[in-house]
Design a protein around this motif. Structure first.
Motif, PDB file in Angstrom:
ATOM      1  N   GLY A   6       0.781  -1.237   0.000  1.00  0.00           N
ATOM      2  CA  GLY A   6       0.000   0.000   0.000  1.00  0.00           C
ATOM      3  C   GLY A   6       0.812   1.286   0.000  1.00  0.00           C
ATOM      4  N   THR A  28       2.545   2.880  -2.436  1.00  0.00           N
ATOM      5  CA  THR A  28       2.355   3.822  -3.544  1.00  0.00           C
ATOM      6  C   THR A  28       0.970   4.460  -3.492  1.00  0.00           C
ATOM      7  OG1 THR A  28       3.694   2.272  -4.830  1.00  0.00           O
ATOM      8  CG2 THR A  28       2.749   4.132  -6.000  1.00  0.00           C
ATOM      9  N   SER A  29      -0.050   3.675  -3.178  1.00  0.00           N
ATOM     10  CA  SER A  29      -1.384   4.284  -3.146  1.00  0.00           C
ATOM     11  C   SER A  29      -1.482   5.311  -2.023  1.00  0.00           C
ATOM     12  CB  SER A  29      -2.489   3.237  -3.075  1.00  0.00           C
ATOM     13  OG  SER A  29      -2.130   2.141  -2.323  1.00  0.00           O
ATOM     14  N   ARG A  34      -4.257  -0.184 -10.457  1.00  0.00           N
ATOM     15  CA  ARG A  34      -4.869  -0.426  -9.141  1.00  0.00           C
ATOM     16  C   ARG A  34      -4.478   0.674  -8.149  1.00  0.00           C
ATOM     17  NH1 ARG A  34      -8.667  -1.444  -7.596  1.00  0.00           N
ATOM     18  NH2 ARG A  34      -8.006  -2.142  -5.522  1.00  0.00           N
TER      19      ARG A  34
HETATM   20  C1  LIG Z   1       3.070  -0.226  -9.889  1.00  0.00           C
HETATM   21  C2  LIG Z   1       3.748   0.033  -8.549  1.00  0.00           C
HETATM   22  C3  LIG Z   1       3.944   1.530  -8.407  1.00  0.00           C
HETATM   23  C4  LIG Z   1       2.820  -0.501  -7.449  1.00  0.00           C
HETATM   24  O1  LIG Z   1       3.366  -0.129  -6.198  1.00  0.00           O
HETATM   25  P1  LIG Z   1       2.861  -0.815  -4.819  1.00  0.00           P
HETATM   26  O2  LIG Z   1       3.426   0.005  -3.712  1.00  0.00           O
HETATM   27  O3  LIG Z   1       3.177  -2.260  -4.837  1.00  0.00           O
HETATM   28  O4  LIG Z   1       1.299  -0.611  -4.888  1.00  0.00           O
HETATM   29  P2  LIG Z   1       0.292  -0.729  -3.640  1.00  0.00           P
HETATM   30  O5  LIG Z   1       0.885  -1.661  -2.637  1.00  0.00           O
HETATM   31  O6  LIG Z   1      -0.092   0.636  -3.205  1.00  0.00           O
HETATM   32  O7  LIG Z   1      -0.923  -1.489  -4.314  1.00  0.00           O
HETATM   33  C5  LIG Z   1      -2.178  -0.887  -4.616  1.00  0.00           C
HETATM   34  C6  LIG Z   1      -3.061  -1.954  -5.231  1.00  0.00           C
HETATM   35  O8  LIG Z   1      -2.449  -2.434  -6.441  1.00  0.00           O
HETATM   36  C7  LIG Z   1      -2.322  -3.843  -6.384  1.00  0.00           C
HETATM   37  N1  LIG Z   1      -1.084  -4.184  -7.100  1.00  0.00           N
HETATM   38  C8  LIG Z   1       0.140  -3.654  -6.903  1.00  0.00           C
HETATM   39  N2  LIG Z   1       1.011  -4.194  -7.774  1.00  0.00           N
HETATM   40  C9  LIG Z   1       0.303  -5.090  -8.511  1.00  0.00           C
HETATM   41  C10 LIG Z   1       0.633  -5.958  -9.577  1.00  0.00           C
HETATM   42  N3  LIG Z   1       1.893  -6.015 -10.067  1.00  0.00           N
HETATM   43  N4  LIG Z   1      -0.355  -6.714 -10.122  1.00  0.00           N
HETATM   44  C11 LIG Z   1      -1.613  -6.633  -9.640  1.00  0.00           C
HETATM   45  N5  LIG Z   1      -1.993  -5.819  -8.660  1.00  0.00           N
HETATM   46  C12 LIG Z   1      -1.049  -5.069  -8.078  1.00  0.00           C
HETATM   47  C13 LIG Z   1      -2.239  -4.155  -4.908  1.00  0.00           C
HETATM   48  O9  LIG Z   1      -2.614  -5.491  -4.662  1.00  0.00           O
HETATM   49  C14 LIG Z   1      -3.246  -3.185  -4.355  1.00  0.00           C
HETATM   50  O10 LIG Z   1      -4.533  -3.672  -4.645  1.00  0.00           O
HETATM   51  P3  LIG Z   1      -5.753  -3.575  -3.610  1.00  0.00           P
HETATM   52  O11 LIG Z   1      -6.128  -2.126  -3.567  1.00  0.00           O
HETATM   53  O12 LIG Z   1      -6.796  -4.418  -4.248  1.00  0.00           O
HETATM   54  O13 LIG Z   1      -5.237  -4.081  -2.321  1.00  0.00           O
HETATM   55  C15 LIG Z   1       5.115  -0.680  -8.440  1.00  0.00           C
HETATM   56  O14 LIG Z   1       4.941  -2.040  -8.749  1.00  0.00           O
HETATM   57  C16 LIG Z   1       6.165  -0.098  -9.365  1.00  0.00           C
HETATM   58  O15 LIG Z   1       6.939   0.764  -8.959  1.00  0.00           O
HETATM   59  N6  LIG Z   1       6.196  -0.578 -10.640  1.00  0.00           N
HETATM   60  C17 LIG Z   1       7.198  -0.134 -11.613  1.00  0.00           C
HETATM   61  C18 LIG Z   1       7.038   1.340 -11.965  1.00  0.00           C
HETATM   62  C19 LIG Z   1       5.648   1.677 -12.490  1.00  0.00           C
HETATM   63  O16 LIG Z   1       4.957   0.878 -13.089  1.00  0.00           O
HETATM   64  N7  LIG Z   1       5.257   2.957 -12.271  1.00  0.00           N
HETATM   65  C20 LIG Z   1       3.980   3.464 -12.749  1.00  0.00           C
HETATM   66  C21 LIG Z   1       4.074   3.863 -14.188  1.00  0.00           C
HETATM   67  S1  LIG Z   1       2.474   4.393 -14.817  1.00  0.00           S
END
Ligand SMILES: CC(C)(COP(=O)(O)OP(=O)(O)OC[C@H]1O[C@@H](n2cnc3c(N)ncnc32)[C@H](O)[C@@H]1OP(=O)(O)O)[C@@H](O)C(=O)NCCC(=O)NCCS
Length: 185
Positions: free
Chosen positions: A109, A111-112, A144
């Motif tokens: 959670g 990033t959210s 998400r």
């Molecule tokens: C995408 C990213 C920012 C997610 O960060 P995170 O801190 O893991 O996200 P959160 O923990 O806040 O998750 C929020 C929701 O997304 C879901 N989620 C996070 N990553 C996920 C994934 N890879 N696949 C499916 N769902 C995912 C979580 O389960 C959560 O869902 P919920 O609300 O149903 O519980 C991270 O994976 C990242 O840095 N990715 C690479 C960079 C990127 O994609 N940046 C955005 C460019 S548009």
């Protein structure tokens, strides 16, 4: 042109984390984080990502972004750097944001929550009237994150973004001041 913020970039606080201005000594942590294939796949960071890219990002670029009305933040928890949360620009009340989180901090959670903190600050204190972000529809995690932070998906913009030489479709998400009112959404 929106009024430029007076004073220094603030530190914003959320549950278990804070968003603070980047410092020059963050360059090592950013350079390490940005070797992650997911960050390189879904964001516009340079590939390959070199230490000088990180030094530029946390130093001159972060300072220039603040001076021009944007705001780049380090997301930090008790154990150190969690990620990056940035307002790239604010023009006519329209703010565009983007983010990444270090692999070890994902799935809890972070990033959210950081996006929620940044977007509420923009709408309530910086005079933004619309905060928007784009994510490729296949980037399920980012989509998400947007939804969990209260953003609404408005549709898919075809061939909207140039990413590593390829044009890609993006989902457009937005958050408006009215979305923050209790009972709305
Ligand atoms: C995408 C990213 C920012 C997610 O960060 P995170 O801190 O893991 O996200 P959160 O923990 O806040 O998750 C929020 C929701 O997304 C879901 N989620 C996070 N990553 C996920 C994934 N890879 N696949 C499916 N769902 C995912 C979580 O389960 C959560 O869902 P919920 O609300 O149903 O519980 C991270 O994976 C990242 O840095 N990715 C690479 C960079 C990127 O994609 N940046 C955005 C460019 S548009």
């Amino acid at each position: 042109m929106d009024p430029l913020p007076a004073g220094d970039q603030p530190t914003l606080r959320g549950a278990g984390l804070r968003l603070r201005p980047w410092r020059d000594d963050d360059a090592d942590a950013v350079a390490a984080a940005c070797q992650d294939p997911e960050i390189q796949r879904w964001t516009t960071v340079p590939v390959p990502y070199r230490h000088e890219d990180a030094a530029f990002f946390v130093g001159p670029l972060a300072r220039q972004t603040w001076a021009e009305g944007g705001a780049l933040f380090a997301v930090e928890g008790a154990g150190g750097l969690l990620g990056s949360m940035g307002l790239h620009h604010l023009v006519d009340g329209l703010g565009a944001v983007g983010y990444w989180t270090v692999p070890a901090a994902r799935g809890r959670g972070v990033t959210s929550e950081a996006l929620r903190v940044l977007s509420r600050w923009l709408l309530t204190e910086r005079g933004a009237v619309r905060v928007e972000l784009v994510a490729e529809p296949a980037n399920t995690g980012s989509c998400r994150v947007a939804e969990r932070a209260g953003f609404r998906r408005e549709g898919v913009l075809r061939s909207r973004m140039l990413l590593r030489g390829e044009r890609v479709d993006v989902a457009m998400y937005s958050l408006l001041p009215a979305d923050l009112l209790p009972g709305v959404g």
